[in-house]
Scaffold this motif. Structure first.
Motif, mmCIF file in Angstrom:
data_model
loop_
_atom_site.group_PDB
_atom_site.id
_atom_site.type_symbol
_atom_site.label_atom_id
_atom_site.label_comp_id
_atom_site.label_asym_id
_atom_site.label_seq_id
_atom_site.Cartn_x
_atom_site.Cartn_y
_atom_site.Cartn_z
ATOM 1 N N ALA A 15 0.830 -1.208 0.000
ATOM 2 C CA ALA A 15 0.000 0.000 0.000
ATOM 3 C C ALA A 15 0.863 1.257 0.000
ATOM 4 C CB ALA A 15 -0.924 -0.009 1.215
ATOM 5 N N VAL A 18 2.161 1.722 -3.557
ATOM 6 C CA VAL A 18 1.098 2.181 -4.457
ATOM 7 C C VAL A 18 0.787 3.657 -4.196
ATOM 8 C CG1 VAL A 18 -1.332 1.921 -5.066
ATOM 9 C CG2 VAL A 18 0.100 -0.105 -4.777
ATOM 10 N N THR A 19 0.735 4.030 -2.928
ATOM 11 C CA THR A 19 0.463 5.434 -2.583
ATOM 12 C C THR A 19 1.563 6.344 -3.124
ATOM 13 O OG1 THR A 19 -0.710 4.764 -0.568
ATOM 14 C CG2 THR A 19 0.062 7.040 -0.691
ATOM 15 N N ALA A 22 1.170 6.652 -6.831
ATOM 16 C CA ALA A 22 0.038 7.520 -7.168
ATOM 17 C C ALA A 22 0.426 8.987 -7.020
ATOM 18 C CB ALA A 22 -1.153 7.183 -6.276
ATOM 19 N N THR A 34 -4.237 6.840 -8.879
ATOM 20 C CA THR A 34 -4.213 5.596 -8.104
ATOM 21 C C THR A 34 -4.461 4.395 -9.007
ATOM 22 O OG1 THR A 34 -4.980 6.751 -6.115
ATOM 23 C CG2 THR A 34 -5.220 4.360 -6.156
ATOM 24 N N HIS A 126 -6.287 -0.032 4.389
ATOM 25 C CA HIS A 126 -5.834 1.077 3.528
ATOM 26 C C HIS A 126 -6.973 1.458 2.580
ATOM 27 C CE1 HIS A 126 -1.735 0.390 4.981
ATOM 28 N NE2 HIS A 126 -2.016 -0.892 4.853
ATOM 29 N N LEU A 129 -7.159 3.998 -0.546
ATOM 30 C CA LEU A 129 -6.854 3.664 -1.936
ATOM 31 C C LEU A 129 -8.131 3.355 -2.718
ATOM 32 C CD1 LEU A 129 -3.700 1.384 -1.451
ATOM 33 C CD2 LEU A 129 -3.754 3.737 -2.295
ATOM 34 N N GLU A 132 -10.370 6.384 -4.078
ATOM 35 C CA GLU A 132 -10.013 7.105 -5.300
ATOM 36 C C GLU A 132 -10.872 6.623 -6.467
ATOM 37 O OE1 GLU A 132 -7.990 9.619 -5.256
ATOM 38 O OE2 GLU A 132 -7.511 9.333 -3.137
#
Length: 247
Positions: A15, A18-19, A22, A34, A126, A129, A132
């Motif tokens: 996570a 990925v954040t 993004a 995202t 999380h 995510l 979004e």
């Protein structure tokens, strides 16, 4: 709870990545940052485990090189399934090619895919995510949450891509079975062969069924990883010049 601690930690790390992706992609992709990060992260994971795929392909080529001998044994011992199985395993052992070796890479990939599922299907702590959006549809949206114009458009395109990829993979599975004389490592003749021959080509379509019940983020992951698999099949399993390279 301790048994799930490593999985939760791995999901939290995913996570975080990925954040970060993004945030990095936001200037280029805007509100779809995202979604783009999920695609890019999935590609990165597939690249990481690509050596396992290469090992699997080498094993397939070794078994394909044995296809004429396999068919000969199938004809010779068509009325003696027990003897056929023992002769086939002896053949694979002499050639250093296990009929079930192709299962190992898939098993080793399972932990990666479990982390991906927990992150993109449940959020696993999380949920920001999944809040979004992609084309106005939240990444945590399920088809069962309601059908609006954007939902039908986004899910429709992704499901159509999955259907095409599933059809291509099923077609390739049938051709591979005909070329090697085996289905999932088992001979195409003998006990259970008919069931395997019918079942294996249908397995790619289970991805489409899964996509009907998971949120949009997970569907994006499924489309990306399935497309990557199809690309690997097209590149790594293409016919080899001068015959099959069994090294």
């Amino acid at each position: 709870m301790l048994a799930f601690a490593p999985l939760h930690a791995a999901t939290s790390a995913a996570a975080t990545v990925v954040t970060w992706l993004a945030d990095t992609l936001a200037p280029l992709t805007g509100g779809a940052a995202t979604a783009a990060a999920i695609v890019l992260f999935t590609v990165g994971v597939r690249l990481l485990i690509s050596p396992l795929t290469l090992a699997q392909v080498r094993g397939e080529r070794r078994r394909a090189a044995l296809a004429p001998e396999v068919r000969d044994l199938q004809r010779r011992y068509a009325d003696d399934p027990g003897r056929l199985q023992s002769e086939l395993f002896a053949l694979y052992r002499r050639a250093g090619a296990s009929p079930v070796a192709g299962c190992l890479p898939a098993l080793l990939q399972a932990p990666f895919f479990l982390v991906m599922y927990r992150l993109f299907a449940t959020g696993d702590g999380h949920s920001h995510l999944l809040d979004e959006k992609l084309a106005g549809v939240p990444l945590g949206w399920h088809l069962g949450d309601g059908l609006t114009g954007p939902v039908v458009a986004v899910f429709g395109v992704l499901l159509a891509v999955l259907l095409v990829l599933a059809w291509w993979s099923a077609r390739r599975a049938r051709r591979a079975a005909a070329a090697t004389g085996t289905v999932a490592g088992a001979p195409t003749e003998g006990p259970g062969a008919a069931v395997l021959g019918w079942l294996v080509p249908l397995l790619p379509f289970t991805t489409v069924l899964v996509a009907l019940v998971v949120p949009l983020a997970a569907v994006l992951y499924l489309v990306t990883t399935t497309a990557w698999t199809a690309l690997e099949q097209a590149v790594l399993r293409r016919p080899q010049p001068g015959g099959i390279d069994a090294r």
